[in-house]
Write a protein that holds these residues in place. Structure first.
Motif, PDB file in Angstrom:
ATOM      1  N   TRP A  45     -33.682 136.990  90.846  1.00 22.17           N
ATOM      2  CA  TRP A  45     -33.479 135.618  91.319  1.00 22.17           C
ATOM      3  C   TRP A  45     -34.725 134.754  91.205  1.00 22.17           C
ATOM      4  CZ3 TRP A  45     -29.100 133.535  90.917  1.00 22.17           C
ATOM      5  CH2 TRP A  45     -27.957 134.286  91.056  1.00 22.17           C
ATOM      6  N   PRO A  46     -35.906 135.247  91.575  1.00 20.10           N
ATOM      7  CA  PRO A  46     -37.088 134.410  91.340  1.00 20.10           C
ATOM      8  C   PRO A  46     -37.293 134.098  89.855  1.00 20.10           C
ATOM      9  CG  PRO A  46     -37.603 136.116  92.931  1.00 20.10           C
ATOM     10  CD  PRO A  46     -36.239 136.438  92.379  1.00 20.10           C
ATOM     11  N   SER A  47     -36.948 135.034  88.986  1.00 16.51           N
ATOM     12  CA  SER A  47     -37.079 134.803  87.545  1.00 16.51           C
ATOM     13  C   SER A  47     -36.110 133.729  87.060  1.00 16.51           C
ATOM     14  CB  SER A  47     -36.855 136.107  86.770  1.00 16.51           C
ATOM     15  OG  SER A  47     -37.817 137.075  87.125  1.00 16.51           O
ATOM     16  N   ILE A  48     -34.889 133.759  87.581  1.00 13.72           N
ATOM     17  CA  ILE A  48     -33.892 132.739  87.219  1.00 13.72           C
ATOM     18  C   ILE A  48     -34.322 131.372  87.755  1.00 13.72           C
ATOM     19  CG2 ILE A  48     -31.515 131.964  87.653  1.00 13.72           C
ATOM     20  CD1 ILE A  48     -30.688 134.947  87.500  1.00 13.72           C
ATOM     21  N   ILE A  49     -34.774 131.337  89.013  1.00 10.33           N
ATOM     22  CA  ILE A  49     -35.232 130.071  89.599  1.00 10.33           C
ATOM     23  C   ILE A  49     -36.413 129.523  88.810  1.00 10.33           C
ATOM     24  CG2 ILE A  49     -36.308 129.038  91.644  1.00 10.33           C
ATOM     25  CD1 ILE A  49     -34.529 131.017  93.290  1.00 10.33           C
ATOM     26  N   PHE A  50     -37.314 130.410  88.391  1.00  6.61           N
ATOM     27  CA  PHE A  50     -38.442 129.989  87.554  1.00  6.61           C
ATOM     28  C   PHE A  50     -37.941 129.323  86.274  1.00  6.61           C
ATOM     29  CE2 PHE A  50     -40.746 131.185  83.696  1.00  6.61           C
ATOM     30  CZ  PHE A  50     -41.886 130.412  83.848  1.00  6.61           C
ATOM     31  N   ALA A  51     -37.048 129.983  85.555  1.00  7.42           N
ATOM     32  CA  ALA A  51     -36.585 129.464  84.259  1.00  7.42           C
ATOM     33  C   ALA A  51     -35.856 128.128  84.411  1.00  7.42           C
ATOM     34  CB  ALA A  51     -35.677 130.491  83.581  1.00  7.42           C
ATOM     35  N   VAL A  52     -34.962 128.045  85.368  1.00  6.24           N
ATOM     36  CA  VAL A  52     -34.205 126.802  85.574  1.00  6.24           C
ATOM     37  C   VAL A  52     -35.147 125.684  86.034  1.00  6.24           C
ATOM     38  CG1 VAL A  52     -32.406 125.705  86.970  1.00  6.24           C
ATOM     39  CG2 VAL A  52     -32.025 127.980  86.007  1.00  6.24           C
ATOM     40  N   GLY A  53     -36.037 126.005  86.982  1.00  2.04           N
ATOM     41  CA  GLY A  53     -36.987 125.010  87.467  1.00  2.04           C
ATOM     42  C   GLY A  53     -37.924 124.518  86.381  1.00  2.04           C
ATOM     43  N   LEU A  54     -38.382 125.436  85.534  1.00  2.00           N
ATOM     44  CA  LEU A  54     -39.283 125.070  84.444  1.00  2.00           C
ATOM     45  C   LEU A  54     -38.619 124.112  83.465  1.00  2.00           C
ATOM     46  CD1 LEU A  54     -42.026 125.534  82.980  1.00  2.00           C
ATOM     47  CD2 LEU A  54     -40.880 127.382  81.754  1.00  2.00           C
ATOM     48  N   VAL A  55     -37.424 124.455  83.045  1.00  2.00           N
ATOM     49  CA  VAL A  55     -36.707 123.608  82.087  1.00  2.00           C
ATOM     50  C   VAL A  55     -36.426 122.231  82.694  1.00  2.00           C
ATOM     51  CG1 VAL A  55     -34.527 123.332  80.826  1.00  2.00           C
ATOM     52  CG2 VAL A  55     -35.736 125.523  80.779  1.00  2.00           C
ATOM     53  N   ALA A  56     -35.956 122.203  83.933  1.00  2.00           N
ATOM     54  CA  ALA A  56     -35.655 120.921  84.578  1.00  2.00           C
ATOM     55  C   ALA A  56     -36.918 120.098  84.802  1.00  2.00           C
ATOM     56  CB  ALA A  56     -34.941 121.162  85.911  1.00  2.00           C
ATOM     57  N   SER A  57     -37.994 120.747  85.207  1.00  2.00           N
ATOM     58  CA  SER A  57     -39.248 120.045  85.459  1.00  2.00           C
ATOM     59  C   SER A  57     -39.816 119.449  84.172  1.00  2.00           C
ATOM     60  CB  SER A  57     -40.258 121.006  86.091  1.00  2.00           C
ATOM     61  OG  SER A  57     -41.479 120.366  86.336  1.00  2.00           O
TER      62      SER A  57
END
Length: 106
Positions: free
Chosen positions: A30-42
């Motif tokens: 889950w932290p890895s998924i949140i990282f990827a989604v957050g990175l792309v959106a940011s």
């Protein structure tokens, strides 16, 4: 609207940076998924905001928001040590970010 997107992107930078630390080298799902989604959106929001805001100002504001929130969160949760000096330095950083907005011609 570009400034709103930029601020939200800066907040997402703090989200992905924190998630990256909690991913333990991408071994936690889950932290890895949140990282990827957050990175792309940011990054997407930063890119969108730079259509109207100069690159230097946009990047400095984006990084400043991300750093201040990431370190602030880490101090609140006890992951980083808290001190008045660190707090004052973070407030100074936030002041500089606000100053870039006020002094800019974007």
């Amino acid at each position: 609207m570009s400034w709103v997107i930029l601020v939200l992107s800066g907040i997402l930078e703090a989200v992905w940076a924190t998630a990256l630390g909690k991913s333990e080298g991408f071994t936690r799902l889950w932290p890895s998924i949140i990282f990827a989604v957050g990175l792309v959106a940011s990054m997407g929001g930063l890119s969108w905001a730079m259509r109207d805001i100069s690159i230097g100002t946009a990047y400095a504001v984006w990084v400043g928001i991300g750093v201040a929130l990431t370190v602030g969160y880490a101090m609140i949760t006890g992951a980083e040590p808290f001190s008045i000096v660190r707090l004052l330095l973070l407030l100074g950083l936030v002041g500089c970010v606000v100053g870039l907005k006020l002094a800019g011609h974007d």
